[in-house]
Motif scaffolding. Structure first.
Motif, PDB file in Angstrom:
ATOM      1  N   ILE A   1      -3.402  17.589  27.812  1.00 43.01           N
ATOM      2  CA  ILE A   1      -4.025  16.267  27.692  1.00 43.01           C
ATOM      3  C   ILE A   1      -3.755  15.679  26.309  1.00 43.01           C
ATOM      4  CG2 ILE A   1      -6.239  15.056  27.598  1.00 43.01           C
ATOM      5  CD1 ILE A   1      -7.220  16.980  29.789  1.00 43.01           C
ATOM      6  N   TYR A   2      -3.867  16.504  25.280  1.00 43.69           N
ATOM      7  CA  TYR A   2      -3.605  16.038  23.917  1.00 43.69           C
ATOM      8  C   TYR A   2      -2.157  15.561  23.784  1.00 43.69           C
ATOM      9  CZ  TYR A   2      -2.798  15.992  18.923  1.00 43.69           C
ATOM     10  OH  TYR A   2      -2.440  15.617  17.657  1.00 43.69           O
ATOM     11  N   GLN A   3      -1.217  16.355  24.278  1.00 46.83           N
ATOM     12  CA  GLN A   3       0.199  16.005  24.174  1.00 46.83           C
ATOM     13  C   GLN A   3       0.498  14.716  24.920  1.00 46.83           C
ATOM     14  OE1 GLN A   3       2.086  17.768  22.072  1.00 46.83           O
ATOM     15  NE2 GLN A   3       3.633  16.210  22.338  1.00 46.83           N
ATOM     16  N   LYS A   4      -0.085  14.556  26.089  1.00 44.52           N
ATOM     17  CA  LYS A   4       0.113  13.339  26.878  1.00 44.52           C
ATOM     18  C   LYS A   4      -0.421  12.113  26.126  1.00 44.52           C
ATOM     19  CE  LYS A   4      -0.963  11.399  31.406  1.00 44.52           C
ATOM     20  NZ  LYS A   4      -1.684  11.586  32.659  1.00 44.52           N
ATOM     21  N   ALA A   5      -1.595  12.244  25.530  1.00 40.80           N
ATOM     22  CA  ALA A   5      -2.188  11.136  24.769  1.00 40.80           C
ATOM     23  C   ALA A   5      -1.361  10.822  23.530  1.00 40.80           C
ATOM     24  CB  ALA A   5      -3.621  11.474  24.376  1.00 40.80           C
ATOM     25  N   LEU A   6      -0.884  11.852  22.845  1.00 41.01           N
ATOM     26  CA  LEU A   6      -0.070  11.659  21.649  1.00 41.01           C
ATOM     27  C   LEU A   6       1.233  10.936  21.996  1.00 41.01           C
ATOM     28  CD1 LEU A   6       0.233  12.232  18.618  1.00 41.01           C
ATOM     29  CD2 LEU A   6       1.289  14.413  19.236  1.00 41.01           C
ATOM     30  N   GLU A   7       1.890  11.371  23.060  1.00 37.54           N
ATOM     31  CA  GLU A   7       3.134  10.720  23.490  1.00 37.54           C
ATOM     32  C   GLU A   7       2.881   9.273  23.894  1.00 37.54           C
ATOM     33  OE1 GLU A   7       4.730  13.301  26.529  1.00 37.54           O
ATOM     34  OE2 GLU A   7       5.141  14.887  25.072  1.00 37.54           O
ATOM     35  N   PHE A   8       1.772   9.026  24.579  1.00 34.31           N
ATOM     36  CA  PHE A   8       1.423   7.660  24.976  1.00 34.31           C
ATOM     37  C   PHE A   8       1.217   6.789  23.743  1.00 34.31           C
ATOM     38  CE2 PHE A   8      -1.590   4.286  25.856  1.00 34.31           C
ATOM     39  CZ  PHE A   8      -1.032   3.693  26.984  1.00 34.31           C
ATOM     40  N   ARG A   9       0.475   7.314  22.778  1.00 37.38           N
ATOM     41  CA  ARG A   9       0.213   6.547  21.560  1.00 37.38           C
ATOM     42  C   ARG A   9       1.506   6.237  20.825  1.00 37.38           C
ATOM     43  NH1 ARG A   9      -2.510   9.410  16.681  1.00 37.38           N
ATOM     44  NH2 ARG A   9      -0.336   9.888  16.334  1.00 37.38           N
ATOM     45  N   GLU A  10       2.361   7.230  20.664  1.00 37.96           N
ATOM     46  CA  GLU A  10       3.616   7.023  19.938  1.00 37.96           C
ATOM     47  C   GLU A  10       4.527   6.034  20.653  1.00 37.96           C
ATOM     48  OE1 GLU A  10       5.099  10.983  19.302  1.00 37.96           O
ATOM     49  OE2 GLU A  10       3.684  11.338  17.667  1.00 37.96           O
ATOM     50  N   LYS A  11       4.571   6.114  21.966  1.00 41.62           N
ATOM     51  CA  LYS A  11       5.430   5.239  22.761  1.00 41.62           C
ATOM     52  C   LYS A  11       4.934   3.785  22.757  1.00 41.62           C
ATOM     53  CE  LYS A  11       6.898   4.636  27.543  1.00 41.62           C
ATOM     54  NZ  LYS A  11       6.650   5.054  28.905  1.00 41.62           N
ATOM     55  N   ASN A  12       3.636   3.601  22.571  1.00 42.71           N
ATOM     56  CA  ASN A  12       3.039   2.271  22.697  1.00 42.71           C
ATOM     57  C   ASN A  12       2.501   1.694  21.392  1.00 42.71           C
ATOM     58  OD1 ASN A  12       3.067   1.680  25.710  1.00 42.71           O
ATOM     59  ND2 ASN A  12       2.299   3.772  25.623  1.00 42.71           N
ATOM     60  N   THR A  13       2.880   2.273  20.251  1.00 44.64           N
ATOM     61  CA  THR A  13       2.469   1.746  18.949  1.00 44.64           C
ATOM     62  C   THR A  13       3.668   1.072  18.293  1.00 44.64           C
ATOM     63  OG1 THR A  13       0.796   3.456  18.679  1.00 44.64           O
ATOM     64  CG2 THR A  13       1.485   2.306  16.694  1.00 44.64           C
ATOM     65  N   PHE A  14       3.462  -0.182  17.889  1.00 45.99           N
ATOM     66  CA  PHE A  14       4.557  -0.965  17.329  1.00 45.99           C
ATOM     67  C   PHE A  14       4.145  -1.560  15.990  1.00 45.99           C
ATOM     68  CE2 PHE A  14       4.688  -1.087  21.928  1.00 45.99           C
ATOM     69  CZ  PHE A  14       5.971  -0.633  22.186  1.00 45.99           C
ATOM     70  N   GLU A  15       5.045  -1.500  15.024  1.00 42.65           N
ATOM     71  CA  GLU A  15       4.823  -2.145  13.742  1.00 42.65           C
ATOM     72  C   GLU A  15       5.231  -3.605  13.912  1.00 42.65           C
ATOM     73  OE1 GLU A  15       6.943  -1.535   9.635  1.00 42.65           O
ATOM     74  OE2 GLU A  15       5.648   0.189  10.096  1.00 42.65           O
TER      75      GLU A  15
END
Length: 175
Positions: free
Chosen positions: A91-105
């Motif tokens: 669950i942690y890995q899935k959330a981390l990947e989601f956050r990284e994929k959907n965070t934009f500068e």
């Protein structure tokens, strides 16, 4: 006999610090009870019937992957403990990947609005005033969620007001 076996399993899991709920209701079907506990967010479901008891096995179902397996009854303590660790990591890995994929500068208000329309997270400069945050919320539905841990100071300009900014903050919409 079945209830006694369930009680013994529950006691041994509770000794390990694992929260356990037994569901002996006879007014609901197993499928109804399975769905109800899944909706409540229970990560692991153990199912034990008379045939399982005779075979000294138990069914284990994971909420995160929907996988079910049958294991020997004697292995349930160690198996459940290890499985909870695996589920936590998954669950942690899935959330981390989601956050990284959907965070934009983002550097402009137009880029910011595009990210908000897609449903992502925007790392943007804000001037830190309540007035600016309220205007951004009114126009886009987004608010500051946090100042990321380890965020390096970075001078820039607020995407909305054009005023000086000392660092980027994380904006997102609530859902």
């Amino acid at each position: 006999r079945l209830n006694e076996a369930c009680d013994n399993i529950a006691k041994s899991l509770k000794k390990q610090g694992i929260s356990v709920k037994l569901d002996f209701r006879e007014t609901q079907t197993p499928g109804f009870k399975f769905a109800e506990w899944e909706v409540k967010g229970v990560p692991i479901r153990l199912a034990l019937g008379l045939r399982d008891l005779e075979n000294q096995t138990i069914e284990v179902a994971r909420r995160d992957t929907k996988n079910k397996t049958t294991i020997p009854l004697q292995d349930v303590e160690g198996y459940v403990s290890n499985l909870l660790e695996q589920i936590q990591q998954s669950i942690y890995q899935k959330a981390l990947e989601f956050r990284e994929k959907n965070t934009f500068e983002v550097n402009t208000y137009e880029e910011f609005k595009e990210v908000m329309e897609k449903g992502g997270f925007a790392l943007a400069h804000g001037d830190g005033t309540t007035e600016t945050e309220l205007k951004i919320k009114e126009e886009t539905g987004a608010t500051i969620r946090c100042i990321p841990v380890g965020n390096e100071p970075e001078t820039g300009t607020c995407i909305y007001s054009g005023k000086p900014s000392a660092q980027r903050v994380l904006f997102a919409r609530a859902y």
